[in-house]
Enzyme design. Structure first.
Site, short mmCIF file in Angstrom:
data_model
loop_
_atom_site.label_atom_id
_atom_site.label_comp_id
_atom_site.label_asym_id
_atom_site.label_seq_id
_atom_site.Cartn_x
_atom_site.Cartn_y
_atom_site.Cartn_z
N GLY A 103 8.17 23.73 9.31
CA GLY A 103 7.78 23.60 7.91
C GLY A 103 6.35 24.05 7.71
O GLY A 103 5.42 23.41 8.20
N GLU A 112 -1.45 20.60 7.79
CA GLU A 112 -2.52 19.65 8.11
C GLU A 112 -2.37 19.13 9.54
O GLU A 112 -3.33 19.07 10.30
CB GLU A 112 -2.50 18.49 7.12
CG GLU A 112 -2.98 18.87 5.73
CD GLU A 112 -3.03 17.68 4.79
OE1 GLU A 112 -3.05 16.53 5.26
OE2 GLU A 112 -3.06 17.90 3.56
N LYS A 172 -6.10 11.44 6.83
CA LYS A 172 -7.43 12.00 6.58
C LYS A 172 -8.45 11.44 7.56
O LYS A 172 -9.44 12.11 7.88
CB LYS A 172 -7.84 11.74 5.13
CG LYS A 172 -6.89 12.34 4.11
CD LYS A 172 -6.53 13.78 4.43
CE LYS A 172 -5.44 14.31 3.52
NZ LYS A 172 -4.08 13.91 3.91
N GLY A 187 0.80 -1.23 0.00
CA GLY A 187 0.00 0.00 0.00
C GLY A 187 0.82 1.26 0.00
O GLY A 187 0.31 2.34 -0.30
N GLY A 188 2.10 1.16 0.36
CA GLY A 188 2.97 2.32 0.32
C GLY A 188 2.59 3.42 1.29
O GLY A 188 1.87 3.20 2.27
N THR A 189 3.04 4.62 0.99
CA THR A 189 2.83 5.77 1.88
C THR A 189 1.36 6.06 2.10
O THR A 189 0.92 6.26 3.23
CB THR A 189 3.54 7.00 1.31
OG1 THR A 189 4.95 6.76 1.25
CG2 THR A 189 3.29 8.23 2.18
N HIS A 231 -28.36 23.82 -6.69
CA HIS A 231 -28.42 24.73 -5.54
C HIS A 231 -28.95 23.96 -4.33
O HIS A 231 -29.86 23.16 -4.46
CB HIS A 231 -29.34 25.91 -5.84
CG HIS A 231 -29.56 26.79 -4.65
ND1 HIS A 231 -28.66 27.77 -4.27
CD2 HIS A 231 -30.57 26.82 -3.73
CE1 HIS A 231 -29.10 28.38 -3.19
NE2 HIS A 231 -30.27 27.82 -2.84
N ASP A 285 6.10 8.78 -6.64
CA ASP A 285 6.88 9.84 -6.03
C ASP A 285 8.36 9.84 -6.42
O ASP A 285 9.01 10.88 -6.39
CB ASP A 285 6.80 9.73 -4.50
CG ASP A 285 5.41 10.02 -3.96
OD1 ASP A 285 4.51 10.25 -4.78
OD2 ASP A 285 5.24 10.02 -2.73
#
Length: 458
Positions: free
Chosen positions: A176, A183, A51, A39-41, A440, A307
């Site tokens: 940073g 976040e 999230k 799944g990686g990062t 709307h 990446d």
């Protein structure tokens, strides 16, 4: 004795498993090499768990504001350990789904361990030797840890280790002032920590237009986050209260004392231990694999996705890298990275949705421009939700009447931006979007209105 495959994929992040699925589906024998977690990062330390924690932070923030909506909640407390458990469960479930999918993939061999080129077309993984005419690099990146005065004398957190905390920091200093750092800054402030953001540059988010950057700073400071920009020489030293972070800003105290420090100063590609030189694969001065418009490296039969190629730092760009390579190799198409319309989001709350050029970038093109902005305080949906911070901004080419870029900083901005992204991807004139009939009440319904307000740059 070497093991021969039709293709070798190094890295099981966003692009790798999907590419394995396409290749095995075409009848090829594929080896997928992974030294850490499937799944990686994104799945393990990036999008998925962060999230999930952003959602918990939003729930706490909304609960504290409940009285403004006529709702009584009483005291609001955050159990960080429970927040982390929820995020890790979501992450683990996503990883398990990927593992089951790969485990059932006919024609796929999963090889655990670190891969290293020993020659062109040849990979060593522990005692095993793998060969293939096609090799795909999907090795991702890791948090940067640059040389900074005193850094080796103190303990710091990165985006992965911060996700494992079980007790709330008393004072989190975020070094940073860019996407990852902001976040986490807002997230932990909403969890109840004191938070200070330290940024070397003159403003937050240097890639964004100044008005967007300023509004984001206003949002964060409005929640009690201290922001220290212009920190020309950041340094670190042990302190009885945790870590002393030297900032040397033009205003304020010369140092900030934090119980914890998050280092969020960029990412580094995982290419330094792959033996790329043994295969004739070139990297740039930052370690990113050099690729052409079709993601092929300097070595025949080798591609780099995600990446590690420096052509995008997002899950969605890694996925599109997979789509480009698969379409070109298996579908007879000619897909190129240069055809991609760049888009991304910053997941503070309210989020920033971005596509294409900033106004500053558009101005640098020398083209005649049209530009319009609208504050979210003039968006009905935002008013009804009680979330009126932010603004919408669109810039267009006056001659071709094509949208060049847009920013939606505000409630639903990460979703509403796709209406503009899709128009740009279709290379349609802004007048076509002007005559759309949006629903709307939504944030998206204001996009045609903003287009009507486009005026020549003064």
């Amino acid at each position: 004795m070497s093991e021969t495959f039709d293709a070798i994929i190094i890295g099981a992040g966003q692009a790798g498993p999907a590419l394995a699925g396409r290749l095995t589906g075409a009848g090829q024998r594929v080896a997928l090499v992974e030294r850490d977690r499937i799944g990686g990062t994104c799945v393990n330390t990036g999008c998925t768990p962060t999230k999930a924690m952003v959602a918990s932070a939003h729930a706490a923030h909304l609960a504290r504001r409940a009285a403004g909506y006529g709702v009584s909640t009483g005291a609001v407390a955050v159990d960080l350990a429970s927040v982390v458990r929820r995020a890790q469960t979501i992450s683990a479930n996503a990883r398990e789904r990927n593992e089951k999918w790969l485990g059932a993939m006919e024609g796929l061999t999963i090889v655990r361990g670190s891969a290293r080129f020993t020659a062109p077309g040849t990979i060593a993984v522990g005692e095993r030797t793998l060969t293939a005419p096609r090799i795909f690099l999907n090795v991702g990146g890791r948090p940067s840890r640059p040389s900074m005065p005193g850094l080796e004398q103190v303990e710091t957190l990165d985006n992965a280790s911060l996700l494992t905390l079980r007790e709330l920091p008393e004072h989190l200093v975020v070094v940073g002032g860019s996407y990852i750092g902001l976040e986490f800054a807002q997230m932990f402030r909403r969890f109840g920590a004191q938070v200070t953001v330290v940024e070397m540059g003159p403003r937050l988010l240097a890639r964004e237009d100044e008005d967007i950057s300023a509004e984001i700073r206003t949002i964060l400071e409005g929640e009690g986050i201290a922001v220290r920009t212009g920190a020309k020489c950041i340094s670190f030293a042990p302190h009885t209260g945790g870590v002393a972070v030297g900032v040397e800003c033009s205003e304020g105290e010369p140092q900030v004392i934090g119980s914890h420090v998050l280092l969020a100063v960029g990412r580094t590609p995982n290419t330094d231990d792959l033996g790329l030189e043994n295969a004739g694969i070139k990297v740039d001065e930052r370690g990113y694999v050099e690729v052409d418009d079709r993601l092929q490296t300097s070595a025949p039969g080798v591609w780099a996705l995600g990446d590690c190629n420096g052509r995008g730092a997002f899950t969605h760009t890694a996925w599109n890298d997979f789509e480009i390579v698969a379409a070109n190799l298996l579908d007879g198409e000619d897909r190129r990275v240069s055809l991609r319309v760049p888009g991304y989001a910053l997941y503070i709350d309210p989020p920033l949705g971005r596509v294409g050029m900033t106004f500053a970038q558009a101005r640098a093109s020398g083209k005649p421009l049209l530009v319009a902005t609208r504050p979210m305080s003039r968006v009905a949906r935002a008013i009804e939700k009680g979330e009126t911070q932010g603004l919408m901004k669109i810039v267009a080419d006056a001659a071709t009447r094509r949208i060049m870029g847009a920013a939606i900083l505000g409630t639903g901005g990460d979703e509403a931006i796709h209406g503009i992204l899709d128009m740009m991807n279709a290379d349609a004139p802004l007048d076509d979007l002007r005559w759309a009939v949006p629903i709307h009440p939504t944030v998206s319904e204001l996009i045609p209105t903003v287009l009507l307000e486009l005026k020549a740059e003064e």
